[in-house]
Structure formats: structure tokens, C-alpha cells
Design a protein around this motif. Sequence first.
Motif, PDB file in Angstrom:
ATOM      1  N   SER A   1       0.849  -1.187   0.000  1.00  0.00           N
ATOM      2  CA  SER A   1       0.000   0.000   0.000  1.00  0.00           C
ATOM      3  C   SER A   1       0.881   1.231   0.000  1.00  0.00           C
ATOM      4  CB  SER A   1      -0.918   0.007   1.228  1.00  0.00           C
ATOM      5  OG  SER A   1      -0.167   0.041   2.409  1.00  0.00           O
ATOM      6  N   CYS A   2       0.509   2.216  -0.798  1.00  0.00           N
ATOM      7  CA  CYS A   2       1.342   3.397  -0.950  1.00  0.00           C
ATOM      8  C   CYS A   2       0.470   4.634  -1.066  1.00  0.00           C
ATOM      9  CB  CYS A   2       2.231   3.262  -2.182  1.00  0.00           C
ATOM     10  SG  CYS A   2       3.243   4.708  -2.512  1.00  0.00           S
ATOM     11  N   SER A   3       0.722   5.626  -0.217  1.00  0.00           N
ATOM     12  CA  SER A   3       0.042   6.907  -0.344  1.00  0.00           C
ATOM     13  C   SER A   3       1.076   7.958  -0.728  1.00  0.00           C
ATOM     14  CB  SER A   3      -0.652   7.287   0.961  1.00  0.00           C
ATOM     15  OG  SER A   3       0.261   7.338   2.021  1.00  0.00           O
ATOM     16  N   THR A   4       0.707   8.827  -1.621  1.00  0.00           N
ATOM     17  CA  THR A   4       1.630   9.819  -2.149  1.00  0.00           C
ATOM     18  C   THR A   4       0.993  11.197  -2.134  1.00  0.00           C
ATOM     19  OG1 THR A   4       2.603   8.171  -3.622  1.00  0.00           O
ATOM     20  CG2 THR A   4       3.034  10.463  -4.148  1.00  0.00           C
ATOM     21  N   GLY A   5       1.719  12.170  -1.641  1.00  0.00           N
ATOM     22  CA  GLY A   5       1.293  13.561  -1.698  1.00  0.00           C
ATOM     23  C   GLY A   5       2.404  14.394  -2.298  1.00  0.00           C
ATOM     24  N   SER A   6       2.089  15.215  -3.273  1.00  0.00           N
ATOM     25  CA  SER A   6       3.119  16.035  -3.906  1.00  0.00           C
ATOM     26  C   SER A   6       2.734  17.507  -3.843  1.00  0.00           C
ATOM     27  CB  SER A   6       3.329  15.610  -5.363  1.00  0.00           C
ATOM     28  OG  SER A   6       2.144  15.810  -6.111  1.00  0.00           O
ATOM     29  N   ALA A   7       3.753  18.348  -3.826  1.00  0.00           N
ATOM     30  CA  ALA A   7       3.538  19.794  -3.790  1.00  0.00           C
ATOM     31  C   ALA A   7       4.661  20.483  -4.547  1.00  0.00           C
ATOM     32  CB  ALA A   7       3.483  20.306  -2.352  1.00  0.00           C
ATOM     33  N   VAL A   8       4.317  21.526  -5.284  1.00  0.00           N
ATOM     34  CA  VAL A   8       5.301  22.376  -5.958  1.00  0.00           C
ATOM     35  C   VAL A   8       5.079  23.798  -5.466  1.00  0.00           C
ATOM     36  CG1 VAL A   8       6.163  23.260  -8.159  1.00  0.00           C
ATOM     37  CG2 VAL A   8       5.342  20.896  -8.001  1.00  0.00           C
ATOM     38  N   VAL A   9       6.142  24.435  -5.016  1.00  0.00           N
ATOM     39  CA  VAL A   9       6.083  25.805  -4.509  1.00  0.00           C
ATOM     40  C   VAL A   9       6.923  26.687  -5.411  1.00  0.00           C
ATOM     41  CG1 VAL A   9       6.610  27.325  -2.566  1.00  0.00           C
ATOM     42  CG2 VAL A   9       5.724  25.032  -2.144  1.00  0.00           C
ATOM     43  N   GLY A  10       6.304  27.719  -5.981  1.00  0.00           N
ATOM     44  CA  GLY A  10       7.017  28.631  -6.869  1.00  0.00           C
ATOM     45  C   GLY A  10       7.061  30.034  -6.303  1.00  0.00           C
ATOM     46  N   HIS A  11       8.183  30.712  -6.542  1.00  0.00           N
ATOM     47  CA  HIS A  11       8.342  32.092  -6.065  1.00  0.00           C
ATOM     48  C   HIS A  11       9.023  32.897  -7.158  1.00  0.00           C
ATOM     49  CE1 HIS A  11       9.244  35.467  -3.366  1.00  0.00           C
ATOM     50  NE2 HIS A  11      10.473  35.448  -3.863  1.00  0.00           N
ATOM     51  N   ILE A  12       8.402  34.006  -7.540  1.00  0.00           N
ATOM     52  CA  ILE A  12       8.978  34.929  -8.513  1.00  0.00           C
ATOM     53  C   ILE A  12       8.937  36.319  -7.905  1.00  0.00           C
ATOM     54  CG2 ILE A  12       8.731  35.968 -10.806  1.00  0.00           C
ATOM     55  CD1 ILE A  12       7.345  33.386 -11.696  1.00  0.00           C
TER      56      ILE A  12
ATOM     57  N   TYR B   1      12.993  50.461  -5.057  1.00  0.00           N
ATOM     58  CA  TYR B   1      11.792  51.227  -4.710  1.00  0.00           C
ATOM     59  C   TYR B   1      10.477  50.557  -5.119  1.00  0.00           C
ATOM     60  CZ  TYR B   1      15.394  54.653  -3.927  1.00  0.00           C
ATOM     61  OH  TYR B   1      16.526  55.288  -3.457  1.00  0.00           O
ATOM     62  N   ALA B   2      10.548  49.453  -5.816  1.00  0.00           N
ATOM     63  CA  ALA B   2       9.317  48.752  -6.209  1.00  0.00           C
ATOM     64  C   ALA B   2       9.631  47.281  -6.433  1.00  0.00           C
ATOM     65  CB  ALA B   2       8.722  49.370  -7.473  1.00  0.00           C
ATOM     66  N   LYS B   3       8.649  46.446  -6.126  1.00  0.00           N
ATOM     67  CA  LYS B   3       8.853  45.001  -6.294  1.00  0.00           C
ATOM     68  C   LYS B   3       7.520  44.330  -6.588  1.00  0.00           C
ATOM     69  CE  LYS B   3       9.940  42.414  -2.673  1.00  0.00           C
ATOM     70  NZ  LYS B   3      10.721  41.722  -1.617  1.00  0.00           N
ATOM     71  N   LEU B   4       7.561  43.364  -7.490  1.00  0.00           N
ATOM     72  CA  LEU B   4       6.408  42.519  -7.804  1.00  0.00           C
ATOM     73  C   LEU B   4       6.738  41.108  -7.360  1.00  0.00           C
ATOM     74  CD1 LEU B   4       5.816  43.741 -11.484  1.00  0.00           C
ATOM     75  CD2 LEU B   4       4.889  44.726  -9.375  1.00  0.00           C
ATOM     76  N   VAL B   5       5.766  40.432  -6.759  1.00  0.00           N
ATOM     77  CA  VAL B   5       5.994  39.087  -6.226  1.00  0.00           C
ATOM     78  C   VAL B   5       4.847  38.175  -6.628  1.00  0.00           C
ATOM     79  CG1 VAL B   5       6.275  37.698  -4.137  1.00  0.00           C
ATOM     80  CG2 VAL B   5       7.306  39.972  -4.263  1.00  0.00           C
ATOM     81  N   GLN B   6       5.193  36.970  -7.010  1.00  0.00           N
ATOM     82  CA  GLN B   6       4.191  35.915  -7.229  1.00  0.00           C
ATOM     83  C   GLN B   6       4.602  34.688  -6.445  1.00  0.00           C
ATOM     84  OE1 GLN B   6       3.732  34.494 -11.256  1.00  0.00           O
ATOM     85  NE2 GLN B   6       2.054  33.124 -10.735  1.00  0.00           N
ATOM     86  N   ASP B   7       3.690  34.149  -5.657  1.00  0.00           N
ATOM     87  CA  ASP B   7       3.896  32.888  -4.931  1.00  0.00           C
ATOM     88  C   ASP B   7       2.763  31.950  -5.302  1.00  0.00           C
ATOM     89  OD1 ASP B   7       6.234  33.288  -3.088  1.00  0.00           O
ATOM     90  OD2 ASP B   7       5.010  34.992  -2.459  1.00  0.00           O
ATOM     91  N   PHE B   8       3.114  30.760  -5.761  1.00  0.00           N
ATOM     92  CA  PHE B   8       2.067  29.796  -6.095  1.00  0.00           C
ATOM     93  C   PHE B   8       2.401  28.427  -5.523  1.00  0.00           C
ATOM     94  CE2 PHE B   8       4.957  29.510  -9.789  1.00  0.00           C
ATOM     95  CZ  PHE B   8       5.166  28.146  -9.865  1.00  0.00           C
ATOM     96  N   THR B   9       1.357  27.665  -5.261  1.00  0.00           N
ATOM     97  CA  THR B   9       1.520  26.286  -4.792  1.00  0.00           C
ATOM     98  C   THR B   9       0.625  25.382  -5.632  1.00  0.00           C
ATOM     99  OG1 THR B   9      -0.235  26.499  -3.132  1.00  0.00           O
ATOM    100  CG2 THR B   9       2.014  27.003  -2.428  1.00  0.00           C
ATOM    101  N   LEU B  10       1.136  24.213  -5.890  1.00  0.00           N
ATOM    102  CA  LEU B  10       0.415  23.206  -6.661  1.00  0.00           C
ATOM    103  C   LEU B  10       0.453  21.916  -5.855  1.00  0.00           C
ATOM    104  CD1 LEU B  10      -0.894  22.970  -9.533  1.00  0.00           C
ATOM    105  CD2 LEU B  10       1.274  22.035 -10.300  1.00  0.00           C
ATOM    106  N   THR B  11      -0.699  21.440  -5.401  1.00  0.00           N
ATOM    107  CA  THR B  11      -0.749  20.232  -4.574  1.00  0.00           C
ATOM    108  C   THR B  11      -1.574  19.158  -5.272  1.00  0.00           C
ATOM    109  OG1 THR B  11      -2.654  21.084  -3.344  1.00  0.00           O
ATOM    110  CG2 THR B  11      -0.465  21.494  -2.416  1.00  0.00           C
ATOM    111  N   HIS B  12      -1.174  17.911  -5.031  1.00  0.00           N
ATOM    112  CA  HIS B  12      -1.780  16.787  -5.747  1.00  0.00           C
ATOM    113  C   HIS B  12      -1.567  15.530  -4.916  1.00  0.00           C
ATOM    114  CE1 HIS B  12      -1.900  14.199  -9.657  1.00  0.00           C
ATOM    115  NE2 HIS B  12      -3.099  14.371  -9.154  1.00  0.00           N
TER     116      HIS B  12
END
Length: 901
Positions: free
Chosen positions: A794-805, A811-822
Motif C-alpha cells: 500500500s502506498c500513499s503519495t502527496g506532492s507539492a510544488v512551490v514557486g516564487h517569482i 523602490y518597487a517590487k512585484l511578487v508571485q507565490d504559487f503552490t500546486l498540490t496533488h
Amino acid sequence: RVLYLPLVLALFAVAAGASSLIPPRTQQLFELQSVVSLEKLNAAAPANEVSYSFETQLKVNSVWSQDESQLLEIHHSKHYVATPGAKAKRSINSLPDRPFYVALVKGQPEQLIAHTSRDQSLLNLERGIASLLQLRRSNDADTELDVSGHCRVRYNVKSSTRVEKHKTDCALWDLRVSYHPEQALSVAQHSQEQVDYELSADGALLRAESKETHRLTLAAKPDVGSLVRGSLRLQHLAEGAEQVAQLEYASLEAAIESLLEWYRVFPLEADVDGAIGALTEQTLLDEFEKRVDQLQEQDVGKSSLALAYAQLLPLARITKQPQFEELLQTHPKLATQLVDLLGAVQTYEAHNATFGHFYRGATTSKESLELLEKYLQALAVATHPERAILEHLFGWLQQQAQQSNARQSKLRDSVLQTLAALTRQSGLDANDVLLQQLRDLLLEGLNSKEGSLYALALQNLRDPLTIDELLKQATQSTEPKLTVAALQALKSFPAASFAAPQRQQFESIFYQRQRRFDSSARTLALDVLLAMRPSAEQLGQLLDYLASNDRQFEIKTYVLQKLRMLAEICPRFRAMFRAALTQRDHVNNYNVLGQRGLTTVLTRQLSQSPAFNETLLSTQEVYQGILKRGSVEFLLHAGREQASSFKLGIYTAGLGSLVGDGDETADDGIPADDELQSEETVTAGMEISVQGAQLRPLVFFTGQTELMGHVWGGTASDSTPAYQATTLSQDHEHYIVLASGATLHWRILGARSVDLNGKVGFSLWNRNAQTEIQQKSVDHATTTPISLLICVLSCSTGSAVVGHIAVGFTYAKLVQDFTLTHEPKLSLQADLDFYSGIKLCMQLQRPEQLLTFSNARSVYLQNVEPTYAKHWRSTLTHKSAGCTFALNQKNNEMCSIIIDS
């Protein structure tokens, strides 16, 4: 039209040669505007909601000129930063009013002379301004050096006053900190820039505008990522009224030298502004405490643990050894999760902390040895370990060779496999001393009593210089186990590693031209031959083999199913396969092509867009009605590239003597395979591979005595952990410098948490068996009243991808953070009935799956009054319906017989 373009080029060359972009001894006034936006992928129209703009006024003075050389003094004033959501522009008052200088040689900017106290963001901006003045006088430019480093360029002269410059492959568009060598687990980037120039009739600069795009996505999921756009426009306003004082020096070098009391010379090529990628004031200890509830033992195999793991990793990579030691001492109950995290860190600080905490020489406890093994398994998939880790592991192996501690044999085996995998991932030069020492150690061990263990390490190393020795063992060894291990190692090499003479050796094994080989050795040799892309003639030889008098029908079944599987995948191979069959009436008939064995080879699509593109490759090699060697492999695809994310293998030997041949009077139409002369030891075990890194094999039992102990004691019937770990998948980080000098930081971290359990049960009174492999933990296993349960996994699997841009400047900054879970799930169940004849039924099912994508984008105006911040958040989910996969017709027929009975 034919005459027009040469005329334009000639006019442009005359105008450009006669005048500079900035006329000598004059003052020119410009407006500079920089805009950077962070957009959604595949948006119907460009959106500027997550963007910032920077504006300033420039006063450009030509303070020295001679022939085609020039020194420009540039003052900037009236600085503003803005974003669409803010009600008003923010004035920047902290910028110093000191000018900077640009030195032009033969009309091209070569050096920047700036004050020594410039911060990195401002210095890069000034480099971007200087780069806009780079305009070649001919149409044949190939490469240029500017703020983005060395770039490939192409000019397109539209008229005597309009010119386009196209830039590609700039060095500073791909400043990699770390990356994954497997393309399917890596990232995809598409970058380009166009600079438009507008000139006056006498060649002076009226407008220069750069527009660039950087599309950043996951290679395995092109709809996840971001699109960064940047523009930098220099617009001429008027000629200044001030008299420009000249620097009275005989040469440009002397003029520059006169400025160097408070100034220094900088190249045009920018430096990364590290502040963009810097982590805020956080510590690993504090962040770990916040996520303790997600890191419990019951969370192994869930996406929540994988997500917490990926989020902690950036901080862990800048943490020092004392903090790691404190964490290990404070949370002893979470040691199993901690060693996984420390293995992914890949720094010598984390390595020293782990070994220092758990290893106590000969007195190391059994629990600590197991935790060290677990650490090594997590470390084995590392893509950029520090060299000091490799040197420590090699030194530890040398010490163990002198001590010969049987209690630590499993740890030694794991160190051997991990070291080989890390050495390959490090990409060391073939003449590197450490690689040479390890290669010699493994080749020497290949001829020892533990030859198969060293062959496995050579499989992890994949050093081309070991191919000949592995082929020697594969063709000459009299031990079937070592032959198979050597061929498994050879199969892991790219097909391009083998030449025609080596193909002949693989053919000799498969066709048994010199001697007889184990059936597993023959199927592995076939896999290599097919990977080498057989010609029509070589494919014909394989088809002719199907009609030969070889009585090993399981191998013939393997050949046929492998060819059919490849024909389903590759159109070119399918056409060649059909043509070869059409030419062979003695093969193309039911008597030959009818399946007479129980061996199964199949591939099935598990998921596809909008989820990840994943397939299952299952191979079940049967011998005398018993599974001899089986594997289930999960492959992640990205275009034409693929990567193995997880592979589980089961092997057995000698069980045919226990099962018997069923009812001796029964005729199931399947003749028994030829037996090798040597008797096989009763053995069963498990092989696990994580992202191509082979772990130390797990042995269920060796010898009939140990097997009978399990049978009578029932110890194997209890579910025991075979592999529990959270490991890295994606691991990528790099920087991009925009034309405006702004720095873009991109980091992708992926993790997969796996909980694999196994149990083996036996009944001597019945002749039915059932095997079950599940990609999700089960709390019961269905059995029939007379079943003999061989193996349940028996095998259970959880995956996640975390991205940061993050992209911006001071004086200015744009940020994107995303997560992908499965949390992908899979169930593979096999029932074997040998009470009256042999019947095998396999059922492959995929339950419903859910993929969740969370995305947050933010804009910040900082170091201004008042500051500003705004955030946009969204969540998308995708549900994949469950299904049952059709395998083949013979399997359907046998399932009907078993179920009906």
C-alpha cells in the motif's frame, strides 16, 4: 524593392558615421520611463494591474569628445515610482544627485563611471541607460555586451531614421543557482527583447525603447508559471540651454582618470541585486514551529507534509550547523521528518549536524542507524550537493573497509549507493580524483562476493568508463544474479552510450548465441536493444525469433508485448513494425502472435492536462506461473522528455518448488519454460528507485528456512514500512537581469511524500494467490476464502510544488507565490489461481484525483512615503474522474474465470 534596402543601409551608414547619438559639446534632455509587469499565463489580453513604473528626467552632457570617442555626463532628477492601484505617484527623495558617466569608444558604450557609494539597483539602472545608447553602424552585428551580458543580436534597418534590434540568448537571462538535470523535472524559459530606435535626420537619438518578455513555466506543466514584461523608454524632450564645460584632456583614458577620486569604473554587464531574492527576517527554528502540526508521522504520504517541506527548504539552506543541532535536539519525535529535510538541504552544515547527532561509531544505536539511512535516501536525489559531503562519505567508506562492522552493513550499503548517485548528479569531470577513486572502488567490488551490490552502485554512478567492465560481467559471469544486476546497470545508460560492437554483445545475450542466460537477463538485453532504435532488419530478426523453436514462451510474450507497446507510442516504429509483419507470413498468424505466456508489459496514461502528464509503465515477468520480477514505474512527461519519479520492483526466486505445477493432469496449454541448470535459492525482495536513484534493496527473506519461519510465525503478514520519505522533486533557482537593470529571482521547489508499506502472507493449504499494489494506503485487503496472499503493498503519495517569482529594484517590487498540490492514487491488484491450471488476473484502477493550484500576486512600493502594497489571490481546482484501465484480452478472459469461480 531590390534597390531600396541597400540604399537605406547606405544612407543610414552615412548619417550614423557623420553624427553621434548625442551631439558633441551639447546638452540633451530626456525622459526615462521603466515599466515592469507580472502577468498571468495565457491571458486573453495583457494586464498591467500587477506592475510598477519608474520615471525620471535625464540631463545628458557631452563633456569630452574626440573622433568617435565620447564621454557623457548624465544627471537624473524628479524621480517617481507608481503602480496602477495607487492613487498617486510616489516621489523618491533618497536618490543622490551625483551624476554618472558613460564612456563611448567608436560610438559604442564600453564603460560606466559611477560613484563608489551607488547601491546595486541604481547602478544597474544606469547600466541599462548606457545600454540603450548601443546602436551598431552595420547590419551584420552578431553579439553585443550590455546590461544583460553577452547577447546574440540582429539589426533590422527600417529606414534612415528607424532601426530595430532583436536580442536573444543573453547571458544574464539565465544565471543559475541550482537546476535539475532531468528536463521533465526542470523549468522552461522563453526570453526575447526588441529595441526600437528613432533618429533625427542627422543621426541624433530621439527615442530608444526596449521591450522584453520572459515566459517562465514548469516544464511538466506549461500552464503554471508567469509572464514578466519589461519596457525601458528613453524619450528626447529638447536640447538643453546650458553651456557644457569640457574636460580638457588629450585622451578618453585621461578624462576618465580625472574622475576616479570619488568614482570608479564599472563594466556594462550588470550584477544581480541580491536583495530581491533575500529572505525576510525569519529563522528555520521559528518557521518549523509554525508547521509542526503538518509534520507529524500520520502526515507522511500527504500533500500537506510535502508543502510544508518545500516551504521550509529555502530557509534551511542558509541555516548553520548549531541551529540544525538545536532543531534535532528539540524535536526528537519528528526525527524521521527532519532527516528528510536535512537531506534535501545539501549543505555541509546540514550533513555535519546529521552525522554528528546520530553517528556514534561502533556504539551507534539501531534507531540512529535507521535514521542515518533515511537521511541518505533523501540525500540520494540531491542535484547540487556540496563537494565536502561527497568527500566525507567516501572517507567514511574507507574507514568501514578497515573496521568490518557487521551491525552497520546496511548503513554502509546505503552510503555506497548514495555516494554513487551524488557523484553522478554533481557532474564531475572524468579525470576528477574523487570520481576516479570511487570508480576504482566500485569496479574492484564488482568482482567480489557482493558483486550485485556494486553493480547497483555502478547503476547509480552511470560512468561511461565502466560500461566495458559491466558488459564483461553481463556476458561472462556464471552467477545469474550478477548478470542481471550488470544488465540493469547498463540499461540505465543513455542508448547513445553504446556502439555497434556493444549491440552485438546485447544480441548475443538475448539470442543466447554463446551460452544460455537467465530469462531476466534476456529481457533486459532486449530493452537495451530496443532503446538503441533497431533498424528494419534488426526488427525483422526479433519477429523471426517469435516463430523460432525456443520454448521460453514467457520471453516471447515479453518481446511481443514490448513491440506492441512501442508501436502504440511511436508512429514511426508503428509503421516499421506493421511493414515487417506484413512481409512475414510465418510470423503474422495466430499460432505465433497468440499470447501463450502470463508475462505482461503495458503502459497507461494516468493523468494529463490540466493535471500533470503522467504515465504508468508496468512490467510483470512470470516464470513457472510465479512472478519472477515485476516493476511499476511512474513517469512524468514534459514534451518529448520524461523522468522516472518513482519505481517499485518486486523480485522472487525459487518459489516454483513451493507452488508446484498445479494439477499434474491438467493441460493449461502453457509449456513450462526451460530451467537453468543451477538451483536457485528461495528469495524475495523489493527494489525501490526514486527519481532514478537506486536505494539499497529490501530483502523479505533468503533461503527456505527463513521463509518457513515467516510462514509458521505469520510475521510477514503484518504490514511493515518499506519506504517512508519526503524527497525533493523540482529544485531550480536562477536570476534574470532585465534591460532596466531590475533583477528577477525565480525559485521552484517540489516535494513528494511517499508512504509505502508491505506484507507477505502464506498458506500451505490452498493454491490461490493475490497480489495488490496501491498508490493509496488501504485499511483492508480483499481475499477469497481459499486465497494464498503472497504480497500486499500500500502506498500513499502527496506532492507539492512551490514557486516564487520576485522582480524589481530598491523602490518597487512585484511578487508571485504559487503552490500546486496533488495526491495521485493508483491500485494495481493481481490474483493468481494455480489450483487447477494457472490463471492470472490483473486489475489496474485509478480513483478520483484532485489537483489544487493557489496563486498570489503582489505589488509593493517601498522605501518611499507612503509605502504601498496590494495582493491578488486565486485558487483553482481540477478533479479527475476515476477509471479502470483495460490491459489486454487474455487478462480479461482470465479475470472472468477467476471472478466467476
